[in-house]
Scaffold this motif. Sequence first.
Motif, PDB file in Angstrom:
ATOM      1  N   ALA A  16      30.561  14.155  22.843  1.00 13.21           N
ATOM      2  CA  ALA A  16      29.445  13.214  23.023  1.00 13.21           C
ATOM      3  C   ALA A  16      29.103  12.502  21.719  1.00 13.21           C
ATOM      4  CB  ALA A  16      28.212  13.949  23.547  1.00 13.21           C
ATOM      5  N   GLN A  17      29.335  13.163  20.603  1.00 14.15           N
ATOM      6  CA  GLN A  17      28.913  12.575  19.330  1.00 14.15           C
ATOM      7  C   GLN A  17      29.854  11.487  18.833  1.00 14.15           C
ATOM      8  OE1 GLN A  17      27.940  16.735  17.670  1.00 14.15           O
ATOM      9  NE2 GLN A  17      26.630  15.396  16.494  1.00 14.15           N
ATOM     10  N   ILE A  18      31.092  11.468  19.357  1.00 14.50           N
ATOM     11  CA  ILE A  18      32.021  10.452  18.862  1.00 14.50           C
ATOM     12  C   ILE A  18      32.587   9.510  19.932  1.00 14.50           C
ATOM     13  CG2 ILE A  18      32.721  11.792  16.832  1.00 14.50           C
ATOM     14  CD1 ILE A  18      35.352  12.459  18.296  1.00 14.50           C
ATOM     15  N   TYR A 110      31.841  23.439  25.818  1.00 16.67           N
ATOM     16  CA  TYR A 110      30.481  22.918  25.994  1.00 16.67           C
ATOM     17  C   TYR A 110      29.809  22.709  24.643  1.00 16.67           C
ATOM     18  CZ  TYR A 110      25.702  22.220  27.383  1.00 16.67           C
ATOM     19  OH  TYR A 110      24.468  21.656  27.535  1.00 16.67           O
ATOM     20  N   HIS A 111      29.556  21.455  24.312  1.00 17.54           N
ATOM     21  CA  HIS A 111      28.877  21.144  23.052  1.00 17.54           C
ATOM     22  C   HIS A 111      27.673  20.246  23.374  1.00 17.54           C
ATOM     23  CE1 HIS A 111      29.493  20.759  18.463  1.00 17.54           C
ATOM     24  NE2 HIS A 111      28.310  20.247  18.735  1.00 17.54           N
ATOM     25  N   PHE A 112      26.685  20.818  23.987  1.00 15.95           N
ATOM     26  CA  PHE A 112      25.355  20.214  24.230  1.00 15.95           C
ATOM     27  C   PHE A 112      25.298  19.118  25.307  1.00 15.95           C
ATOM     28  CE2 PHE A 112      24.343  20.922  19.401  1.00 15.95           C
ATOM     29  CZ  PHE A 112      24.239  22.280  19.607  1.00 15.95           C
ATOM     30  N   ASN A 155      29.113  25.871  22.202  1.00 18.77           N
ATOM     31  CA  ASN A 155      28.655  25.591  20.844  1.00 18.77           C
ATOM     32  C   ASN A 155      27.167  25.925  20.735  1.00 18.77           C
ATOM     33  OD1 ASN A 155      29.100  24.255  18.129  1.00 18.77           O
ATOM     34  ND2 ASN A 155      27.337  23.096  18.893  1.00 18.77           N
ATOM     35  N   GLU A 156      26.833  26.764  19.802  1.00 17.21           N
ATOM     36  CA  GLU A 156      25.444  27.035  19.414  1.00 17.21           C
ATOM     37  C   GLU A 156      24.451  27.145  20.575  1.00 17.21           C
ATOM     38  OE1 GLU A 156      24.380  24.026  16.548  1.00 17.21           O
ATOM     39  OE2 GLU A 156      25.653  24.916  15.032  1.00 17.21           O
ATOM     40  N   PRO A 157      24.643  28.133  21.452  1.00 17.11           N
ATOM     41  CA  PRO A 157      23.679  28.271  22.561  1.00 17.11           C
ATOM     42  C   PRO A 157      22.239  28.410  22.081  1.00 17.11           C
ATOM     43  CG  PRO A 157      25.326  30.067  22.572  1.00 17.11           C
ATOM     44  CD  PRO A 157      25.748  29.107  21.511  1.00 17.11           C
ATOM     45  N   THR A 326      33.454  27.459  11.882  1.00 22.26           N
ATOM     46  CA  THR A 326      33.751  26.367  12.816  1.00 22.26           C
ATOM     47  C   THR A 326      32.940  25.102  12.512  1.00 22.26           C
ATOM     48  OG1 THR A 326      32.455  27.774  14.303  1.00 22.26           O
ATOM     49  CG2 THR A 326      34.766  27.495  14.832  1.00 22.26           C
ATOM     50  N   GLU A 327      31.910  25.224  11.662  1.00 22.56           N
ATOM     51  CA  GLU A 327      31.172  24.052  11.184  1.00 22.56           C
ATOM     52  C   GLU A 327      30.470  24.380   9.879  1.00 22.56           C
ATOM     53  OE1 GLU A 327      28.235  22.054  13.679  1.00 22.56           O
ATOM     54  OE2 GLU A 327      29.558  22.291  15.401  1.00 22.56           O
ATOM     55  N   ASN A 328      30.477  23.418   8.974  1.00 20.37           N
ATOM     56  CA  ASN A 328      29.666  23.473   7.757  1.00 20.37           C
ATOM     57  C   ASN A 328      29.711  22.059   7.199  1.00 20.37           C
ATOM     58  OD1 ASN A 328      30.170  24.056   4.383  1.00 20.37           O
ATOM     59  ND2 ASN A 328      28.352  24.866   5.360  1.00 20.37           N
ATOM     60  N   PHE A 368      27.217  10.200  16.110  1.00 19.30           N
ATOM     61  CA  PHE A 368      25.906  10.192  16.760  1.00 19.30           C
ATOM     62  C   PHE A 368      25.271  11.565  16.572  1.00 19.30           C
ATOM     63  CE2 PHE A 368      23.150  10.953  20.390  1.00 19.30           C
ATOM     64  CZ  PHE A 368      22.373   9.812  20.402  1.00 19.30           C
ATOM     65  N   GLU A 369      24.280  11.627  15.680  1.00 20.28           N
ATOM     66  CA  GLU A 369      23.691  12.911  15.300  1.00 20.28           C
ATOM     67  C   GLU A 369      22.472  13.219  16.189  1.00 20.28           C
ATOM     68  OE1 GLU A 369      24.468  15.546  13.607  1.00 20.28           O
ATOM     69  OE2 GLU A 369      22.471  16.409  13.662  1.00 20.28           O
ATOM     70  N   TRP A 370      22.727  13.394  17.489  1.00 19.18           N
ATOM     71  CA  TRP A 370      21.706  13.803  18.453  1.00 19.18           C
ATOM     72  C   TRP A 370      20.408  12.998  18.272  1.00 19.18           C
ATOM     73  CZ3 TRP A 370      24.957  15.499  21.648  1.00 19.18           C
ATOM     74  CH2 TRP A 370      25.979  16.357  21.291  1.00 19.18           C
ATOM     75  N   LEU A 371      19.284  13.691  18.062  1.00 17.04           N
ATOM     76  CA  LEU A 371      18.003  12.986  17.996  1.00 17.04           C
ATOM     77  C   LEU A 371      17.944  11.953  16.864  1.00 17.04           C
ATOM     78  CD1 LEU A 371      15.346  13.067  19.515  1.00 17.04           C
ATOM     79  CD2 LEU A 371      14.482  14.690  17.816  1.00 17.04           C
TER      80      LEU A 371
HETATM   81  C1  BGC Z   1      25.914  20.979  15.762  1.00 14.74           C
HETATM   82  C2  BGC Z   1      26.444  19.568  15.576  1.00 14.74           C
HETATM   83  C3  BGC Z   1      25.502  18.787  14.695  1.00 14.74           C
HETATM   84  C4  BGC Z   1      25.428  19.468  13.344  1.00 14.74           C
HETATM   85  C5  BGC Z   1      24.552  18.760  12.334  1.00 14.74           C
HETATM   86  C6  BGC Z   1      25.367  21.594  14.494  1.00 14.74           C
HETATM   87  O1  BGC Z   1      24.245  22.356  14.770  1.00 14.74           O
HETATM   88  O2  BGC Z   1      26.884  21.785  16.356  1.00 14.74           O
HETATM   89  O3  BGC Z   1      26.613  18.996  16.843  1.00 14.74           O
HETATM   90  O4  BGC Z   1      25.860  17.461  14.579  1.00 14.74           O
HETATM   91  O5  BGC Z   1      24.900  20.759  13.509  1.00 14.74           O
HETATM   92  O6  BGC Z   1      23.244  18.731  12.744  1.00 14.74           O
END
Ligand code: BGC
Length: 413
Positions: A16-18, A110-112, A155-157, A326-328, A368-371
């Motif tokens: 969704a973000q890209i 599932y990523h949000f 992803n991050e429930p 998986t993310e940083n 697209f950074e969500w909010l």
């Molecule tokens: C999320 C990403 C988000 C990133 C930066 C993570 O919590 O998985 O979707 O863009 O943080 O806020």
Amino acid sequence: MHLPKGFRLGVATASAQIEGGEVASNWNAFSGAGRIKDGSHVARANRHWEHLAEDVALLEELGIKDYRMSLEWARIEPSAGVFDETALAHYRAELELLKSKGIRPLITFYHFSHPLWFEALGSFTKTDNLRFFLRYVERCLLRLGDLCDTYCTLNEPNVYAVQAYLFKLWPPERSSVRLAVKVMNVFITAHLEAYSLIHRVRREQAWSGTRVSFAHHMRIFEAATTRFRDRQGVRLFDFLFQDGLMRACYKAEFRWPFINHARLPQGQYVDFIAINYYTRDLIRNFKQEVKAGSVTNDLGWEIYPEGLLQCAKKCHDCLPLDIVITENGICDNTDRQRSDYIDRHLEVIALSSLPIKAYYHWCFMDNFEWLEGESARFGLVHCDFETQTRTIKASGRHYAELIAALEDADTQN
Ligand code: BGC
């Protein structure tokens, strides 16, 4: 910095973000209702759906060999039970393209983001709705599973549950402790069931090497004072937001308020530990705050590399498996801090004795950074959203050099 032999440096994204596009998803509806802070719309993002070849060429240019991506459920199953073969064919082509370039995918189911029909049914507030999620996972696997062996179910429930059901920030903008806990519980069952499903389907298809986990958002909570109240606050935040969920998802060990609705047996429900790590929060009077005087990113989050190891240790103590970050990453709109941020986090990994095997930087490109919409830039690659022009940033070049140096060191040893 001496990262262990065979260590892998990749990048992460989420569909969704890209991808962009008029998709019938919760985030498209939310953007359409004007709820994004900068007025942007998820339907634009990076238009990755159309720019796929260009973006994969960029991955190649950076020397990326490990790519974490997610599938867009709302594209794949736009109406309940109706699967869009064109969308699945698109993802198949994407995976084949990655494979042809020697890039290993890690797929998150599932990523949000999810279909609007699923939202209308109450989405993850109802255990009964999990049959829809599992049906989607199974269909994707049967169609795409031969091209990918490593998966994150969710992803991050915890982040989704609190942002959407407690803090009223994300769709469907609810504020209810009861619902937030319920959603966490449903996510736990979703993970446990999807873990077994993925292994079963891949076994039946004789696809070997299956590795499944869920991307757990971990952060450091630290008491702002030595007061009992603040130390208790930390214990509460730790347990409710991350540790209780971790134990339930890793081993089906439940402690109230987490409940084993599906009565699943205890056992091992992840094949590796997957951690998304960004920051530390201080807890004062049961509220989060940022440490005074700390160095922060453009969203005001503290930069605290040591926390990455503390989180990794906690997960490893719970279940001693290989660890994948998986993310940083960092919201750094001018790209002044990003290279240093990466170095400092990789340095703590290099000095650690924990079995950390790979690191996926968030994010491959500004997205697209969500909010926050298009206003918060986390990418190694800059995106001009108006013109859809991509430009590799200095930090992107730096990351490419790190990858090349790692490969050199591996071939010399
Ligand atoms: C999320 C990403 C988000 C990133 C930066 C993570 O919590 O998985 O979707 O863009 O943080 O806020």
